[in-house]
Design an enzyme around this catalytic site. Structure first.
Site, mmCIF file in Angstrom:
data_model
loop_
_atom_site.group_PDB
_atom_site.id
_atom_site.type_symbol
_atom_site.label_atom_id
_atom_site.label_comp_id
_atom_site.label_asym_id
_atom_site.label_seq_id
_atom_site.Cartn_x
_atom_site.Cartn_y
_atom_site.Cartn_z
ATOM 1 C CG ASP A 102 -13.282 -8.775 1.718
ATOM 2 O OD1 ASP A 102 -12.863 -7.751 2.875
ATOM 3 O OD2 ASP A 102 -13.516 -8.176 0.555
ATOM 4 C CE1 TYR A 139 -3.395 -3.142 0.885
ATOM 5 C CE2 TYR A 139 -4.340 -1.304 1.633
ATOM 6 C CZ TYR A 139 -4.470 -2.292 0.938
ATOM 7 O OH TYR A 139 -5.508 -3.618 0.661
ATOM 8 C CG ASP A 174 -7.493 -5.273 1.523
ATOM 9 O OD1 ASP A 174 -8.538 -5.296 2.538
ATOM 10 O OD2 ASP A 174 -7.827 -5.216 0.155
ATOM 11 C CG ASP A 213 -0.064 -20.613 -0.613
ATOM 12 O OD1 ASP A 213 -0.120 -20.415 0.616
ATOM 13 O OD2 ASP A 213 0.260 -21.861 -1.018
ATOM 14 C CE LYS A 239 3.527 -18.133 -1.986
ATOM 15 N NZ LYS A 239 2.360 -19.093 -1.779
HETATM 16 C C1 IPM Z 1 -10.363 -2.069 3.965
HETATM 17 C C2 IPM Z 1 -10.621 -1.732 2.713
HETATM 18 C C3 IPM Z 1 -9.786 -0.285 2.056
HETATM 19 C C4 IPM Z 1 -7.708 -0.962 2.231
HETATM 20 C C5 IPM Z 1 -9.340 0.138 1.008
HETATM 21 C C6 IPM Z 1 -10.889 0.600 1.458
HETATM 22 C C7 IPM Z 1 -8.548 0.799 1.046
HETATM 23 O O1 IPM Z 1 -10.790 -2.762 1.350
HETATM 24 O O2 IPM Z 1 -10.160 -1.716 4.929
HETATM 25 O O3 IPM Z 1 -10.211 -2.991 4.142
HETATM 26 O O4 IPM Z 1 -7.816 -1.690 1.534
HETATM 27 O O5 IPM Z 1 -7.693 -1.204 3.310
HETATM 28 MG MG MG Z 2 -10.899 -5.071 2.177
#
Ligand code: IPM
Ligand code: MG
Length: 364
Positions: A251, A141, A247, A223, A191
């Protein structure tokens, strides 16, 4: 007590979920005798439109002075041009970086009454409860070089997964501290079979582990970890990992809880100690969900639970934080659902109705 909070509703469903969370905070204030001074500022696309930047220097300055920051979500198709000079997400990244929020805590808790709201088998997810500690201000990032250029053979672009020893050490320490208060088992995700930055990560994790003899450290490849989350999530307790891996994996992990709309997060500037106040920014892990915006469909629970984390870590109000978490659990147990966690026979609510129910319970 009196607290100064900055609230950044942002884009899409952000303003809707924030409005419900503010209701819940006001109910907490009333019941426990606190005053939350709330100032609202712009971030993301909303800030680009009104102020020309994804977050203004003045907003960053005010956030630094506040006791804590609560954020909704940023982004949307309106600002999605890949060649745009400024993007809504830049506002969030700038906040994380300039406020020094290197540690992102993302708890994944499966409520027993929601086991039928997921795609996984109930026996696999019942009882799941773990926490991801995601590094938040380094890696792909922020690493340099980060650019795009033209060559004779076509376009090229680069992002850099750069980590310094110091950055790894402090985040791994947060992992150990969290693990110490939980099941005393820390999984460090990397990794290391391919990436040099992961090999340094692993080495530093082993060095830090010497300070935590009572916590068992396990290394897991990213992985394999993504597989384990689905295959046997009960195995997991505390995980620490770098920015991009965290990240993606969180999710994925949110699907265990039934919906992204259930997962809160805390981005904090140091090692959490119980009873101590640590500066932080709190936000749901879900995004701005532009297609749902304005439809009273968003689930405010992730943001409401983020506010509970804010009370716990930044304001040292443990009792009040637990009151919010209990109100959420009670609402779910009584069958209240937003559309994302809906199942047959339950009561479907809009964003505002769910906020009212939870605020009502918090108010006692
Ligand atoms: C998160 C989001 C952010 C990230 C985006 C919106 C920049 O996906 O907080 O997980 O990638 O960190
Ligand atoms: Mg995210």
């Amino acid at each position: 007590m009196r607290f100064n909070l900055i609230v950044l509703p942002g884009d899409g469903v952000g303003p809707e979920v924030i409005a419900e969370t503010v209701k819940v905070l006001q109910a907490i204030g009333k019941r426990y005798g606190h005053i939350f001074n709330i100032s609202e500022r712009l971030v993301g696309g909303a800030a680009i439109d009104a102020e020309g930047v994804a977050v203004s220097a003045e907003t960053v300055r005010l956030c630094k002075k506040a006791d804590a920051v609560l954020l909704g979500a940023v982004g949307g198709p309106k600002w999605d041009d890949p060649l745009a000079k400024v993007r809504p997400e830049d506002g969030l990244l700038e906040l994380r970086k300039s406020l020094g929020l290197f540690a992102n805590l993302r708890p994944v808790h499966v409520y027993p009454v929601l086991v039928d709201s997921t795609n996984l088998k109930p026996e696999v997810i019942r009882g799941v409860d773990f926490v991801f500690v995601r590094e938040l201000t380094g890696g792909l990032y922020f690493g340099r070089p980060k650019k795009r250029w033209q060559t004779e053979k076509g376009r090229q672009a680069v992002d850099s997964m750069l980590y310094s020893e110091h950055e790894i050490e402090r985040i791994v320490r947060v992992g150990f501290e969290m693990a110490k208060r939980r099941q005393k088992k820390l999984i460090s995700v990397d990794k290391a079979n391919v990436l040099e930055s992961s090999r340094l990560w692993r080495q530093v994790a082993v060095e830090v582990s010497e300070d935590y003899p009572d916590v068992e450290l396990e290394h897991m490849l990213v992985d394999a970890c993504s597989m384990r989350i689905i295959q046997n999530p009960k195995y997991l307790d505390t995980l620490v990992t770098e920015n991009t891996f965290g990240d993606i994996l969180t999710d994925e992990a949110s699907m265990l809880a039934g919906s992204m709309g259930m997962l809160p997060s805390a981005s904090i500037a140091g090692v959490p100690q119980s009873g101590a106040k640590i500066f932080g920014l709190y936000e749901p892990i879900h995004g701005s969900a532009p297609r749902r915006a304005g439809l009273d469909m968003a689930n405010p629970i992730a943001t409401i639970l983020s506010a509970a984390m804010m009370l716990r870590y930044s304001l040292a109000l443990e009792k009040e934080a637990s009151a919010i978490e209990k109100a959420v659990e009670d609402a779910l147990n009584e069958g209240y659902r937003t559309y994302d966690i809906m199942s047959v026979g339950k009561r479907k609510l809009g964003t505002g109705e769910m906020g009212d129910i939870i605020a009502g319970k918090v108010g006692g």
